[in-house]
Enzyme design. Sequence first.
Site, PDB file in Angstrom:
ATOM      1  N   ASP A   1       0.852  -1.200   0.000  1.00 36.53           N
ATOM      2  CA  ASP A   1       0.000   0.000   0.000  1.00 36.53           C
ATOM      3  C   ASP A   1       0.885   1.246   0.000  1.00 36.53           C
ATOM      4  OD1 ASP A   1       0.871  -0.057   2.620  1.00 36.53           O
ATOM      5  OD2 ASP A   1      -1.126   0.197   3.517  1.00 36.53           O
ATOM      6  N   SER A   2       2.207   1.035  -0.002  1.00 38.83           N
ATOM      7  CA  SER A   2       3.141   2.136  -0.250  1.00 38.83           C
ATOM      8  C   SER A   2       2.899   2.735  -1.630  1.00 38.83           C
ATOM      9  CB  SER A   2       4.593   1.649  -0.142  1.00 38.83           C
ATOM     10  OG  SER A   2       4.810   0.495  -0.936  1.00 38.83           O
TER      11      SER A   2
ATOM     12  N   ASP B   1      -0.912  -6.256  -0.281  1.00 36.19           N
ATOM     13  CA  ASP B   1      -0.982  -5.570   1.006  1.00 36.19           C
ATOM     14  C   ASP B   1      -2.429  -5.113   1.196  1.00 36.19           C
ATOM     15  OD1 ASP B   1       0.176  -4.575   3.270  1.00 36.19           O
ATOM     16  OD2 ASP B   1       1.256  -2.939   2.267  1.00 36.19           O
TER      17      ASP B   1
ATOM     18  N   LYS C   1      -0.965  -9.389   3.014  1.00 37.08           N
ATOM     19  CA  LYS C   1      -0.211  -8.868   4.161  1.00 37.08           C
ATOM     20  C   LYS C   1      -1.132  -7.955   4.967  1.00 37.08           C
ATOM     21  CE  LYS C   1       3.129  -5.559   4.004  1.00 37.08           C
ATOM     22  NZ  LYS C   1       2.548  -4.548   4.916  1.00 37.08           N
TER      23      LYS C   1
ATOM     24  N   GLU D   1      -1.271  -5.567   8.816  1.00 38.21           N
ATOM     25  CA  GLU D   1      -0.426  -4.940   9.841  1.00 38.21           C
ATOM     26  C   GLU D   1      -0.970  -5.199  11.248  1.00 38.21           C
ATOM     27  OE1 GLU D   1       0.021  -0.749   9.046  1.00 38.21           O
ATOM     28  OE2 GLU D   1       0.864  -1.096   7.049  1.00 38.21           O
TER      29      GLU D   1
ATOM     30  N   GLU E   1       9.372  -3.694  10.566  1.00 36.02           N
ATOM     31  CA  GLU E   1       9.700  -2.372  10.004  1.00 36.02           C
ATOM     32  C   GLU E   1      10.200  -1.451  11.106  1.00 36.02           C
ATOM     33  OE1 GLU E   1       6.828  -0.700   7.307  1.00 36.02           O
ATOM     34  OE2 GLU E   1       7.903   1.221   7.187  1.00 36.02           O
TER      35      GLU E   1
END
Length: 273
Positions: free
Chosen positions: A52-53, A91, A121, A123, A191
Site C-alpha cells: 500500500d506504499s 498488502d 499482508k 499490519e 519495520e
Amino acid sequence: MDKTRTIQRPATVRDFAEHKRKGEKIVVMTAYDALFGRLVDESGVDAILVGDSVGTAVMGYPSTLPVTLDHMIYHASAVRRGVERALVIIDMPFLSYQASVESAVLNCGRAIQETGVAAVKVEGGSPYMLDTVNALVRTGIPVMAHIGFTPQSVNTIGGPRVQGREEEGAERLIGEAKGLEEAGAFSIVLELVPARVSARITAAVGVPTIGIGAGPECDGQVLVLPDVLGLNDTFEPKFLKRYAEMARDVRSALGDWARDVRSGAYPDAEHSF
Ligand code: KIV
C-alpha cells in the site's frame, strides 16, 4: 533469468519456510504495475509485495491511509499479469481488515479471488489481529504479518518512529511475533526495529522475518521499488541504499528528447516512414 534465484519454478509460501530452514536470505521487492512486476520478477527476487506504499510512492498521497481496496486490487492484478515466478503478495489497505474478523475474511478473500495473487499482508500483532490472522489462515488465505512501525497506524504512533528501542517494547514485539506465528502467519515483516531486537525476534520464531529498516539479522529484506531505483529521490531514510539513480536518468533522457523535438533533430529520416 537470474541464476542467483534458488527456485526456478513459480514460488509458493512454503518456499519461505524452506529458505529459512536452509539459511538462505529471502529477497522481497515491491511493485505496482505489470511492467515493473515483470522486470522485478526477471531480476530473480523471491517475492513481490504489492504494497500500500503505492499510495505514497506512486499515487502522491502523504500517507498510505487514503489507499482503498479497489486501488489495491487494480495494482495487484496488474502486477500479477506481469509475473511468472515470484510469489505475489497483496498488502491489505487501511479499513479493509480491522473492523471485524468477518470483514477481513471477505475482503482478503475478494483480493485473492479478483487478483490471482497467492497471499495477503496485514499490519499489527494485537490479540485482535491474532484472531484475524487465524481466521484468514483457516479460510485458506496465506498471511504475511507486519509489526514494528505499522504505517496504517501512523496517526497513533506519531510518525515513522523506530519501535522496540526499550526492553518493554522489545518484549512486546517478541510476544507479537510469537503470537502471529502461532496464529499461522507464514512470515513477518519487521519495520523500523533495532537490529539487536530483530535478531531476537528472528531467533524466537520459526517463520521467516523480512526486514525493512530492521538490520541484517532478519531472514530476508524488503524495500520499496521507487526508493531503491532512485526514482523517488527526495526520500532518504537511514536504512535505504539506492542501487540506481533513475530520477536523474529520466530527467536527463526526457530533457534530451524535448531538446531534439524543439530543434527538429527528432524525428529524423531513420525514425520516419
Ligand atoms: O507497503 C509496503 O510497501 C510495505 C513494505 C514497506 C513492507 O508495507
